[in-house]
Enzyme design. Sequence first.
Site, PDB file in Angstrom:
ATOM      1  N   SER A 145      53.426  43.767  25.207  1.00  0.00           N
ATOM      2  CA  SER A 145      54.276  44.563  24.145  1.00  0.00           C
ATOM      3  C   SER A 145      55.147  45.458  24.935  1.00  0.00           C
ATOM      4  CB  SER A 145      53.113  45.636  23.624  1.00  0.00           C
ATOM      5  OG  SER A 145      53.735  46.938  23.096  1.00  0.00           O
ATOM      6  N   TYR A 158      46.338  51.123  25.341  1.00  0.00           N
ATOM      7  CA  TYR A 158      46.824  49.825  24.711  1.00  0.00           C
ATOM      8  C   TYR A 158      48.174  49.666  25.885  1.00  0.00           C
ATOM      9  CZ  TYR A 158      49.915  46.932  22.020  1.00  0.00           C
ATOM     10  OH  TYR A 158      50.756  45.991  21.373  1.00  0.00           O
ATOM     11  N   LYS A 162      48.468  46.262  28.258  1.00  0.00           N
ATOM     12  CA  LYS A 162      49.713  45.318  27.987  1.00  0.00           C
ATOM     13  C   LYS A 162      50.450  45.028  29.359  1.00  0.00           C
ATOM     14  CE  LYS A 162      48.996  43.780  23.912  1.00  0.00           C
ATOM     15  NZ  LYS A 162      48.724  42.303  23.667  1.00  0.00           N
TER      16      LYS A 162
END
Length: 261
Positions: A145, A158, A162
């Site tokens: 991401s 997150y 990633k």
Amino acid sequence: MILDRFRLPGQVAVVTGAGRGIGAATAVALAEAGADVVIASRTAAQLEEVASRVFSSGRRAHVVPLDLADPAAAATLAAVAVEEFGRLDLVVNNVGGTYPRPLAETTPEFLEEAFRFNVSTAHALTVAAAPSLIKTGGSVVNISSIMGRVGGRGFVAYGTAKAALAHWTRLAAADLAPKVRVNAISVGSVATSALEIVVGNPELKAKMEAATPLRRIGEAEDIAATVVFLASRAGGYITGKILEVDGGLQSPNLDLGLPDL
């Protein structure tokens, strides 16, 4: 013909998180390129719908309802592919995601859960698949991401996971070269269920589009097409790379509005 390089005739792929969104679009795209697919996610009904689209393209799909938050469960998919189709050429580690959360509310347990769901599952499946991929000269495509490379409030768990997946890609590519290629896609804002609250709000959607150089939200097929490229002979001289498919973003295009601490 140059377009033949984008074909995957008779190949077999495993796609995680394939019940909807990027995973579903990827499974269908791989089938349209000539591959049979093992598709896994938690919801059987969603997988069956994707499988019907695969069958419509003339290829086969094997449905595996599975809790992919468990790395050991994810690892079993490699054996399933070989048992069902006799080979394994491609692993697409698509499953992942973590809800945004302010730093002060991000416990070590939440951070570790994000790492397990986004990185450990990919590691477990890839390690299990490696012997088969070495035999076929296959490849791995990981879905990372933009939040793994830019700063933004609310994404410490997150984004960290990633970013780890992106660097894991580089390291695994070195370990598995020259027989297996490993690449990743750094995904920007894509119109999936995870972004439904934004896409369904005209004002928020307009703000996000205005903050994106290409002035639109991505489609799942944008990512699926990139997976096909990386998995096929068209991307055969690429390994250890992170392709940015994000509409040109250099910073987040959505502010969660989290206040200063």
